[in-house]
Design a protein around this motif. Sequence first.
Motif, PDB file in Angstrom:
ATOM      1  N   VAL A  13       8.270   4.667  -8.488  1.00  0.00           N
ATOM      2  CA  VAL A  13       7.609   3.716  -9.251  1.00  0.00           C
ATOM      3  C   VAL A  13       7.428   2.914 -10.413  1.00  0.00           C
ATOM      4  O   VAL A  13       7.413   3.497 -11.481  1.00  0.00           O
ATOM      5  CB  VAL A  13       6.019   3.322  -8.436  1.00  0.00           C
ATOM      6  CG1 VAL A  13       6.939   3.560  -7.055  1.00  0.00           C
ATOM      7  CG2 VAL A  13       5.448   4.087  -9.165  1.00  0.00           C
ATOM      8  N   THR A  37      11.628   1.547  -7.846  1.00  0.00           N
ATOM      9  CA  THR A  37      11.106  -0.392  -7.743  1.00  0.00           C
ATOM     10  C   THR A  37      11.041  -1.038  -9.323  1.00  0.00           C
ATOM     11  O   THR A  37      10.857  -0.226 -10.471  1.00  0.00           O
ATOM     12  CB  THR A  37       9.673  -0.179  -7.065  1.00  0.00           C
ATOM     13  OG1 THR A  37       8.727   0.665  -8.090  1.00  0.00           O
ATOM     14  CG2 THR A  37       9.493   0.850  -6.081  1.00  0.00           C
ATOM     15  N   VAL A  64      14.399  -1.505  -5.112  1.00  0.00           N
ATOM     16  CA  VAL A  64      13.664  -2.794  -4.145  1.00  0.00           C
ATOM     17  C   VAL A  64      12.871  -3.108  -5.413  1.00  0.00           C
ATOM     18  O   VAL A  64      11.705  -3.010  -5.990  1.00  0.00           O
ATOM     19  CB  VAL A  64      12.021  -1.727  -3.284  1.00  0.00           C
ATOM     20  CG1 VAL A  64      11.650  -2.015  -2.761  1.00  0.00           C
ATOM     21  CG2 VAL A  64      13.703  -0.648  -2.501  1.00  0.00           C
ATOM     22  N   ALA A  66       9.293  -5.111  -6.285  1.00  0.00           N
ATOM     23  CA  ALA A  66       8.030  -5.200  -5.614  1.00  0.00           C
ATOM     24  C   ALA A  66       7.250  -4.811  -6.779  1.00  0.00           C
ATOM     25  O   ALA A  66       7.095  -4.310  -8.102  1.00  0.00           O
ATOM     26  CB  ALA A  66       8.039  -3.838  -4.850  1.00  0.00           C
ATOM     27  N   ASP A  73       3.542  -5.619  -0.586  1.00  0.00           N
ATOM     28  CA  ASP A  73       4.882  -4.674  -1.623  1.00  0.00           C
ATOM     29  C   ASP A  73       4.558  -3.985  -1.047  1.00  0.00           C
ATOM     30  O   ASP A  73       5.719  -2.821  -1.227  1.00  0.00           O
ATOM     31  CB  ASP A  73       4.393  -5.281  -2.811  1.00  0.00           C
ATOM     32  CG  ASP A  73       4.744  -6.560  -3.412  1.00  0.00           C
ATOM     33  OD1 ASP A  73       5.010  -7.489  -1.300  1.00  0.00           O
ATOM     34  OD2 ASP A  73       5.781  -7.017  -4.131  1.00  0.00           O
ATOM     35  N   LEU A  77       7.707  -1.349   0.157  1.00  0.00           N
ATOM     36  CA  LEU A  77       8.353  -0.818  -0.248  1.00  0.00           C
ATOM     37  C   LEU A  77       8.856   0.753   0.326  1.00  0.00           C
ATOM     38  O   LEU A  77      10.137   1.617   0.346  1.00  0.00           O
ATOM     39  CB  LEU A  77       7.680  -0.091  -1.614  1.00  0.00           C
ATOM     40  CG  LEU A  77       8.088   1.142  -2.129  1.00  0.00           C
ATOM     41  CD1 LEU A  77       9.544   1.180  -3.121  1.00  0.00           C
ATOM     42  CD2 LEU A  77       7.087   1.484  -3.271  1.00  0.00           C
TER      43      LEU A  77
END
Length: 274
Positions: A13, A37, A64, A66, A73, A77
Amino acid sequence: MDLGLQDTVALVVDSHLGIATAAAASLANEGAILSLTAPDSYHMRHVEIELARSNISQERFRAVIADLNRTRDIHRLVRETLHRQNDIGVLVNTVQEVDPASAVDLEEENIEPALARNFFSAVQLTREVVPHMKRLGMGRIINLIPYSAIEVSSGGTLSSLSLAPLLAYFKGLALELASRNITINNIIYFGVESDEPGSGSHDVDANSNDNSSVAGPEEDGTHRKKLEEDTPMHRMAKPHEIGDLVAMVASAKASYLTGANIILDGGRHRQYYA
């Protein structure tokens, strides 16, 4: 060394941050399939360029967009990652320091956003992923956490306030999930070089929190020199040095490692215990 990560799905992330990009690259170089992300397409494009420079094919990752401050979100995700890649074997949470603030002047309107940005977003995403790791029968959760989680400095109280609770939460979760073959470890870092202005990393300057863990390109040279002198290795860390450690902790070689705070700071941490 074969780390046993071939075709493991790794969700990284905030991959637009330098250390997260490095973690993604190291995992991909070991054969992992990435779900990445970023908060917008501009930052995601930067990630794609950096991975291309590392000779990582676009077939090895999915992007993605997000905002991890939003619960919807986070749900989207995880749902999109599972839809595209079927499972999630590795989760890399990346949290950040916040802007310096006086402890005397802190109000609820300062504290709540910092907790939402760091503590609650990481906890919510982890809770969303854990059931799928249980179904898979294994999992690796790795948290990249700035040094302010373990040491408060002048102006850094708000950062510490939003980061330190993660250590308690993930320690407890590691104990509860150990028997399920899901390991949870924190990499606590200090003094990492970054050449990405505006990436969201907390740049170090002459007036900033001395515990700032990522050094940007526009920082004051005197302050950077002081940081290097305070580190026994007398240098900053390269992002790939964090990334390579992430890959090792995510690997089958680290299957007995859980609940640990791994301090990566060039020897700056001087306590011989913890």
